[in-house]
Design a protein around this motif. Structure first.
Motif: not given
Length: 216
Positions: A93-99, A102-104, A117-121, A124-126
């Motif tokens: 999730s975005f939240g558990a991981l930073s933006a 997630k982009e990386s 995969t996006t995950g919970d939350g 993100t555009p990035e």
């Protein structure tokens, strides 16, 4: 100074596990924290691909190539997902991981020819810009679930449970609930956020079929 406690022999747990249990009880350690897995897990070095056992032996090795290309949805999807390797990046999730994280992951997946995969939350555009193939998760919590993002995704994954904690929901500690995370999840900042372990709008296989048709 108190003498060290003598640990009784156990057929269920080894001495290392018993020492950890005693230490956690004395120090009040909390189980949900970011210290990684507490037991040995398989790595990529433990994977063995026995391709010849799954199909006929190649007649001439220099003429027949071993391909790792994987196609998802070839039977029913109008636009099947094509991956270069049969290994994907699971949802985090975005939240558990930073933006940035997630982009990386999106950039790494694109470089390797696979999906992330996006995950919970939510999405993100990035993450969307960096990912050639992005799978959008439909989770029980519905945190950050956005129909517009569903249309922008390349595939949808319906989450039934989490392998890390089967039968239980997730929790994102309040210290990770930044203003942006809170806005995407429509929840207050700085407060622990728990995710449900069951979907609110179905109770069995028949309801799941209806949800799949609805998402399509």
């Amino acid at each position: 100074m108190n003498p060290p406690r003598r640990l009784e022999e156990s057929f269920s747990f080894n001495r290392q596990t018993l020492e950890y249990i005693h230490h956690a009880a004395e120090q009040g350690l909390y189980e949900i924290r970011g210290l990684g897995a507490k037991r040995h897990l398989p790595t990529f070095d433990d994977l063995v691909f026995l391709t010849a056992s799954a199909s006929r032996y190649p007649l001439e090795g220099y003429r027949e190539k071993c391909a790792t290309k994987t196609v998802l949805g070839s039977r029913h999807a109008k636009q099947p997902v094509e991956l270069e390797i049969p290994i994907t990046i699971a949802g985090m999730s975005f939240g558990a991981l930073s933006a940035n994280s997630k982009e990386s992951l999106g950039r790494a997946a694109t470089e390797m020819g696979t999906s992330t995969t996006t995950g919970d939350g939510g999405m993100t555009p990035e993450e969307r810009r960096a990912s050639k193939v992005l799978v959008y998760q439909c989770l029980p919590s519905r945190y950050g679930f956005n129909p517009d993002d569903v249309r922008r995704a390349d595939a949808i994954e319906i989450v039934i449970g989490q392998g890390a904690k089967p039968g239980g929901g997730g929790m994102l500690l309040g210290q990770k609930i930044s203003p942006r995370v809170a806005q995407m999840r429509t929840l207050p900042e700085g407060i622990d956020q728990r995710s449900a372990c069951r979907h609110p709008d179905w109770t069995g296989p028949d309801d799941l079929t209806i949800k799949i048709l609805e998402l399509r």
